[in-house]
Write a protein that holds these residues in place. Structure first.
Motif, PDB file in Angstrom:
ATOM      1  N   TYR A 180     -26.436 115.392  67.687  1.00  0.00           N
ATOM      2  CA  TYR A 180     -25.586 114.424  68.594  1.00  0.00           C
ATOM      3  C   TYR A 180     -26.016 113.724  69.757  1.00  0.00           C
ATOM      4  O   TYR A 180     -25.943 112.436  70.125  1.00  0.00           O
ATOM      5  N   GLU A 181     -26.382 114.659  70.646  1.00  0.00           N
ATOM      6  CA  GLU A 181     -26.804 114.338  72.044  1.00  0.00           C
ATOM      7  C   GLU A 181     -28.047 113.753  71.905  1.00  0.00           C
ATOM      8  O   GLU A 181     -28.285 112.319  72.872  1.00  0.00           O
ATOM      9  N   SER A 182     -29.067 113.557  71.107  1.00  0.00           N
ATOM     10  CA  SER A 182     -30.015 113.008  71.085  1.00  0.00           C
ATOM     11  C   SER A 182     -29.973 111.697  70.081  1.00  0.00           C
ATOM     12  O   SER A 182     -30.925 110.529  70.513  1.00  0.00           O
ATOM     13  N   MET A 183     -29.231 111.420  69.053  1.00  0.00           N
ATOM     14  CA  MET A 183     -29.202 110.438  68.025  1.00  0.00           C
ATOM     15  C   MET A 183     -27.799 109.471  68.388  1.00  0.00           C
ATOM     16  O   MET A 183     -27.816 108.303  68.245  1.00  0.00           O
ATOM     17  N   LYS A 188     -25.842 107.818  70.577  1.00  0.00           N
ATOM     18  CA  LYS A 188     -26.119 107.284  71.975  1.00  0.00           C
ATOM     19  C   LYS A 188     -24.648 106.792  72.276  1.00  0.00           C
ATOM     20  O   LYS A 188     -24.470 106.766  73.465  1.00  0.00           O
ATOM     21  N   SER A 189     -23.932 106.081  71.240  1.00  0.00           N
ATOM     22  CA  SER A 189     -22.750 105.483  71.625  1.00  0.00           C
ATOM     23  C   SER A 189     -21.579 106.451  71.591  1.00  0.00           C
ATOM     24  O   SER A 189     -20.496 106.077  71.750  1.00  0.00           O
ATOM     25  N   GLU A 190     -21.838 107.575  71.302  1.00  0.00           N
ATOM     26  CA  GLU A 190     -20.869 108.837  71.424  1.00  0.00           C
ATOM     27  C   GLU A 190     -19.559 108.361  70.541  1.00  0.00           C
ATOM     28  O   GLU A 190     -18.494 108.602  70.806  1.00  0.00           O
TER      29      GLU A 190
END
Length: 108
Positions: free
Chosen positions: A40-43, A45-47
């Motif tokens: 989640y943190e690396s891929m 990006k739009s959260e």
């Protein structure tokens, strides 16, 4: 915990990624995010929200699959042939019926 939302898309439906524009075919649905925190943190990006549906998607014309939050997908009505090496393993035929391809297996 926040209430889970009902999925807007189902396996066999064609979608388009709202941000990146690629066409995809849903082959599985998770009620909420189910990958690692690192992914989640690396891929992501739009959260996008983790408590909403996420989809496993075949990418048209490519060999990879992707994992996409519902808020990043739109229904695709384009009825051109779909090409992915896993297509024949997961779905019947080369044409869709009312925008939906028939799955070979009940996945979810």
């Amino acid at each position: 915990m926040a209430k889970l939302k009902t999925a807007s898309f189902a396996p066999g439906q064609l979608v388009r990624h709202a941000r990146f524009g690629y066409r995809g075919l849903i082959f599985d649905v998770d009620a909420c995010y189910s990958q690692s925190a690192e992914w989640y943190e690396s891929m992501a990006k739009s959260e996008p929200a983790k408590n909403r549906p996420w989809y496993h998607v075949l990418v048209d014309g490519e060999v990879h699959t992707t994992y996409v939050a519902e808020e990043n997908l739109q229904l695709c009505t384009e009825e051109t042939p779909f090409e992915h090496p896993l297509f024949g393993h997961l779905f019947h035929g080369g044409t869709c019926d009312n925008g939906i391809f028939e799955a070979r297996y009940s996945i979810n």
